[in-house]
Design an enzyme around this catalytic site. Structure first.
Site, PDB file in Angstrom:
ATOM      1  N   ASP A  36      74.505  46.931  34.110  1.00 24.49           N
ATOM      2  CA  ASP A  36      75.210  47.570  35.224  1.00 24.49           C
ATOM      3  C   ASP A  36      76.260  48.566  34.739  1.00 24.49           C
ATOM      4  O   ASP A  36      77.250  48.816  35.425  1.00 24.49           O
ATOM      5  CB  ASP A  36      75.865  46.523  36.144  1.00 24.49           C
ATOM      6  CG  ASP A  36      74.910  45.416  36.543  1.00 24.49           C
ATOM      7  OD1 ASP A  36      73.840  45.738  37.085  1.00 24.49           O
ATOM      8  OD2 ASP A  36      75.219  44.239  36.295  1.00 24.49           O
ATOM      9  N   HIS A  64      68.656  49.973  38.636  1.00 21.73           N
ATOM     10  CA  HIS A  64      69.361  51.208  38.314  1.00 21.73           C
ATOM     11  C   HIS A  64      69.533  52.019  39.590  1.00 21.73           C
ATOM     12  O   HIS A  64      68.594  52.171  40.368  1.00 21.73           O
ATOM     13  CB  HIS A  64      68.583  52.037  37.289  1.00 21.73           C
ATOM     14  CG  HIS A  64      68.444  51.351  35.969  1.00 21.73           C
ATOM     15  ND1 HIS A  64      67.556  51.761  35.001  1.00 21.73           N
ATOM     16  CD2 HIS A  64      69.079  50.290  35.440  1.00 21.73           C
ATOM     17  CE1 HIS A  64      67.655  50.977  33.944  1.00 21.73           C
ATOM     18  NE2 HIS A  64      68.565  50.074  34.199  1.00 21.73           N
TER      19      HIS A  64
END
Length: 447
Positions: A36, A64
């Site tokens: 992340d 993503h």
């Protein structure tokens, strides 16, 4: 005079007269923490200048997010580079693919404006398949652990890699070959899982009928990606690899067993795409300006207080895949030094610097210490050792002004520049970009 004296040692001879097989290199974007970090945005930024973007490992457990022209795209299996219509996207042999999820993802992103994927997405014939029963087993294994669960995404990734490692997995190419052989293998792998997990229920005939349809749907996308990539390199095509997950989730180098089931470090790029080491060019480590983690496992700089809440809220730290709140804490230099050792970063992109804008002071972990006070000269190899360390912090002044509209590094507040330079100095790796917002235009070129 001996031949070795004339021509140098055997080792010197080894490095003489190398022929250059490839006209271009493969640049790699890797997560430097627990995921992340904003890899997708970095890939999106770089993909506008490359010919091919690849995924090399993981599955739809990765998430993503890319913001392009005001539209937010969420990717799990598709490489983030698909936003760029000029480049080809490759899903490599190291990826495990749940076909229903892949085509759902395609449909959702086509509804947001993604076009012409059939002409620019290639899937490896050697990639392994994730089946629904893998996902059921994943959930059951987590439930059996009770309070000691690993916090997996329950997407079937671990069980699929387990099938691969025990040599009874099924690859995409087998789905497209003799369907009778595929059916036999499918029945065999189902029988194995039912024997191990009697409570799972698989309608074999219904699944076979479904996968006969998927074979027709996926066929136009499937190629020998190894041959494709090597041909591209010999022809001077530019290639960018998007690592999924991150170094601290790597099956070998992460905080085992609180890790994913693939190699998310530089080695996974080579094995997941069939590339030799000499093809690697730049290795870009993506570092969030603070640290986050989804799920369970050790987290030395975690802040279970107002600071953690502020980072979670300002950073909107919610998992793209799991929708779980991310745990938040200060930047961790010992962790980053470790992942830099493993991955060999040639440069760094710092993301989400703007989330720190409101803080009067910012802490950065600079050392781990044993309970005795002795500093560790290595990253702990077990979670027991990692859970028993004390963290030494440096305290840096905040800047308490918005950086969101800044587009030139020298226009950042002086303390924000100092924060970036401190990270650069500690890691001895140049920071090339700094992110101060969601869109691709919010990435500042440092040098």
């Amino acid at each position: 005079m001996s031949a070795s004296a004339t021509n140098g040692t055997h080792y010197e001879q080894l490095h003489q007269g190398r022929t250059k097989m490839y006209k271009s290199k493969v640049d790699v974007v890797l997560g430097a923490q627990w995921g992340d970090e904003g890899k997708g945005k970095v890939v999106d930024m770089l993909a506008s200048d490359v010919d091919i973007v690849c995924r090399c490992q993981g599955g739809n457990n990765a998430g993503h997010t890319v913001v392009a022209n005001g539209t937010e795209f969420d990717f799990h299996l598709l490489p983030s580079g698909v936003v760029n219509e000029k480049c080809v996207s490759v899903i490599g042999n190291g990826v495990v693919i749940h076909l229903p999820s892949l085509f759902d993802e395609v449909l959702k992103n086509e509804a947001k404006g993604l076009q012409h994927l059939e002409n620019r997405l290639i899937i490896s014939d050697r990639a392994h398949l994730v089946f629904d029963f893998h996902q059921h087993v994943d959930g059951m294994q987590e439930a059996e652990k009770g309070g000691k669960s690993l916090g997996t995404t329950k997407k079937g990734i671990g069980p699929a890699y387990s099938s691969k490692a025990t040599r009874n997995g099924i690859r995409v190419g087998e789905l497209l070959g003799d369907f009778n052989l595929f059916s036999e293998k499918f029945k065999s792998i189902v029988a194995t899982h039912v024997r191990l997990f009697p409570s799972i229920n698989v309608d074999v005939e219904a699944e076979l009928a479904r996968y006969k349809d998927y074979a027709d749907k996926v066929r136009p996308y499937v190629k020998d990606t190894i041959c494709f990539l090597h041909t591209a390199l010999r022809n001077g095509k530019t290639i960018l690899v998007e690592g999924a997950n991150a170094a601290m989730l790597d099956i070998d180098f992460g905080t085992y067993p609180y890790v994913t089931s693939s190699n998310c470090s530089i080695g996974g790029v080579l094995t997941g795409l069939g590339l030799p080491p000499q093809t690697i060019g730049e290795v870009i480590g993506v570092v969030k300006a603070y640290t986050t983690r989804v799920g369970d496992g050790p987290f030395p700089t975690e802040q279970l207080n107002d600071i953690g809440d502020l980072l979670q809220t300002r950073g909107f730290e919610i998992g793209v895949t799991t929708k779980r709140k991310r745990r938040c804490g200060w930047l961790d230099i010992p962790l980053l030094k470790y992942t830099s050792l493993v991955n060999g970063y040639t440069c760094i992109c710092v993301t989400k610097l703007d989330i720190l804008d409101t803080l009067p002071e910012i802490k950065v972990a600079v050392a781990y210490k044993k309970p005795s006070g002795e500093k560790l000269d290595h990253f702990p190899g077990t979670i027991a050792e990692l859970g028993n360390i004390e963290v030494e912090y440096a305290v840096l002044p905040g800047w308490q002004t918005s950086t969101e509209d800044v587009r030139n590094f020298k226009e950042l507040p002086e303390n924000a520049q100092s924060y970036v330079r401190f990270l650069e100095s500690e890691l001895s790796v140049p920071v090339r970009w700094v992110g101060v917002g969601k869109g691709r235009e919010s990435i500042i070129n440092v040098h």
